[in-house]
Motif scaffolding. Structure first.
Motif, short mmCIF file in Angstrom:
data_model
loop_
_atom_site.label_atom_id
_atom_site.label_comp_id
_atom_site.label_asym_id
_atom_site.label_seq_id
_atom_site.Cartn_x
_atom_site.Cartn_y
_atom_site.Cartn_z
N ASN A 139 41.03 30.40 58.11
CA ASN A 139 41.02 30.47 56.64
C ASN A 139 39.64 30.17 56.09
O ASN A 139 39.19 30.81 55.13
N LEU A 140 38.95 29.19 56.68
CA LEU A 140 37.59 28.89 56.22
C LEU A 140 36.68 30.10 56.39
O LEU A 140 35.89 30.42 55.49
N LEU A 141 36.80 30.79 57.52
CA LEU A 141 35.99 31.98 57.73
C LEU A 141 36.31 33.06 56.70
O LEU A 141 35.42 33.75 56.21
N LYS A 142 37.59 33.19 56.36
CA LYS A 142 37.98 34.19 55.36
C LYS A 142 37.42 33.84 53.99
O LYS A 142 37.02 34.74 53.22
N LEU A 143 37.36 32.56 53.67
CA LEU A 143 36.91 32.13 52.34
C LEU A 143 35.40 32.00 52.22
O LEU A 143 34.84 32.24 51.15
N ALA A 144 34.74 31.60 53.32
CA ALA A 144 33.34 31.21 53.21
C ALA A 144 32.43 31.88 54.23
O ALA A 144 31.20 31.75 54.12
N GLY A 145 32.98 32.55 55.21
CA GLY A 145 32.15 33.18 56.22
C GLY A 145 31.56 34.49 55.75
O GLY A 145 32.11 35.17 54.87
#
Length: 404
Positions: free
Chosen positions: A97-103
């Motif tokens: 989810n972090l990658l989807k939001l900030a990657g």
């Protein structure tokens, strides 16, 4: 654990069916694995190979892009069977989810492409020694030229690290000269688990969740590239449902433990328990007081499951809708309270309704309570009540810190 190649799951219905099938298989040896502390390498490979680790990968990259509510149901199904196994991919979904939001687009293609092939991400986040759990001492420092960085530090409670292909390492940028040209704050470094300078130690000795691989990971002069760093601020400093999604999965694990304990208690009462003589019945399950107590426990579990479903729907509705994130976080706080209560109460009441025979150590029925009590320590539900009360009385939204 090496990426195994994976099947592709295309729908929520398929994800639930696969999870239910694997859960039925995992349930058979759960108590024995807990007793012997037999780490579930084969079981984790099956989860990866079945495609469950990739269900939240965006559709444009080839994933099913399932919403958090569906992921929670997958986790709950696994937790009914073995909450250790259910907890192992928790941080995997969080950092996807972090990658989807900030990657960046390149980071998403690289790491989420690996996830589609069966790669697993584990956390290296928590530390000891700070004033609070929110204090991060592990640093990432720029090297000459500013394209490479050095990580040094020690992380604890790194669930899933023994099984992981990638580690998501929470760091604090240490760059007083501004040599890297990056804003200050926290960064998550994504690196292969076998990166030189990384040491993963199997030293988790908690009395519950014994096979989650939640050991210590140390980093000594670990070199990473700039494109391995993801700024955490984009996920946690604005309303994104990042924290609500993560907490929803914790509630799913507790709800699963509660259902598993209730099922085990009912089976024991039907098959092995003797009736109390004052009931004047021939079967324990015909004792009206026992029937009453099972009814009470069934309501407790059903309430936890209903709260989880409601919270999942609220988080799903908040995706892409910042104005609904506070509502989602409060729904998850409610679900967490209900699931925590259900898991600890039902796993303890298991012995109350099953009788003395159930306390035999070789049966290991106490693994439900030990798992519930240990997992519920992740974050205190007393603060969930605070956020709910403040929202009701003061109209205050919950804070943005990734843990609600």
């Amino acid at each position: 654990m090496t990426a195994v190649g994976a099947a592709r799951i295309a729908s929520a219905e398929q994800a639930r069916a696969v999870a239910a099938e694997l859960a039925a298989e995992f349930a058979v040896g759960a108590a024995d694995r807990d007793r012997e502390r037999a780490l579930p390498f084969d079981e984790v490979r099956k989860i990866a190979g079945a495609g469950l680790l990739a269900v939240t990968v965006p559709a444009e990259l080839g994933g099913a892009d399932l919403p958090p509510g569906e992921v929670a149901e997958v986790v709950r199904l696994l937790a009914v069977a073995d909450p250790n196994i259910a907890q192992i991919p928790h941080s995997h979904f969080v950092y996807v989810n972090l990658l989807k939001l900030a990657g960046s687009a390149d980071q998403q293609r690289r790491y989420l492409g690996g996830v589609l092939d069966g790669a697993q991400i584990a956390n290296a986040q928590s530390e000891r020694g700070g004033a609070t759990v929110a204090d991060i001492a592990t640093t990432v420092r720029p090297l000459a030229g500013g394209q490479q960085f050095r990580i040094d530090g020690v992380k604890y409670y790194c669930t899933g690290s023994l099984f992981a292909d990638y580690l998501a390492v929470l760091t604090r940028l240490d760059d007083p000269e501004g040599a890297a040209g990056l804003p200050g704050g926290q960064y998550v470094a994504f690196l292969p688990a076998d990166t030189p300078g990384v040491r993963i130690v199997d030293d988790w000795n908690g009395f519950g969740q014994r096979t989650t691989g939640s050991g210590t990971v140390s980093f000594e002069n670990v070199v990473v590239e700039r494109d391995q760093l993801v700024a955490r601020t984009a996920a946690v400093d604005r309303p994104t449902a990042y924290g609500a999604s993560a907490q929803l999965l914790h509630a799913a694990i507790d709800a699963g433990i509660a259902r598993g304990a209730l099922t085990a208690a009912a089976g024991f009462a039907r098959e092995k328990s003797r009736p109390w003589f004052e009931a004047q019945v021939t079967r324990a399950i015909d004792d009206p007081l026992l029937v009453q107590r099972f009814g009470e426990l069934a309501v407790t579990v059903a309430a936890a499951e209903a709260g989880l479903a409601a919270a999942g729907a609220a988080v799903d509705a908040a995706l892409g809708a910042p104005e609904r994130v506070a509502e989602a976080s409060l729904a998850v706080a409610t679900a967490k309270i209900l699931a925590d209560r259900a898991a600890t109460e039902v796993s303890s009441a298991l012995f109350e309704v099953s009788g003395t025979r159930s306390a035999a150590d070789d049966l290991n029925l106490h693994h439900f309570w030990r798992n519930a009590r240990t997992h519920s320590l992740h974050d205190p539900v007393r603060w969930k009540y605070q956020h709910l009360g403040r929202a009701l009385l003061h109209g205050s939204p919950p804070p943005l810190h990734g843990v609600i």
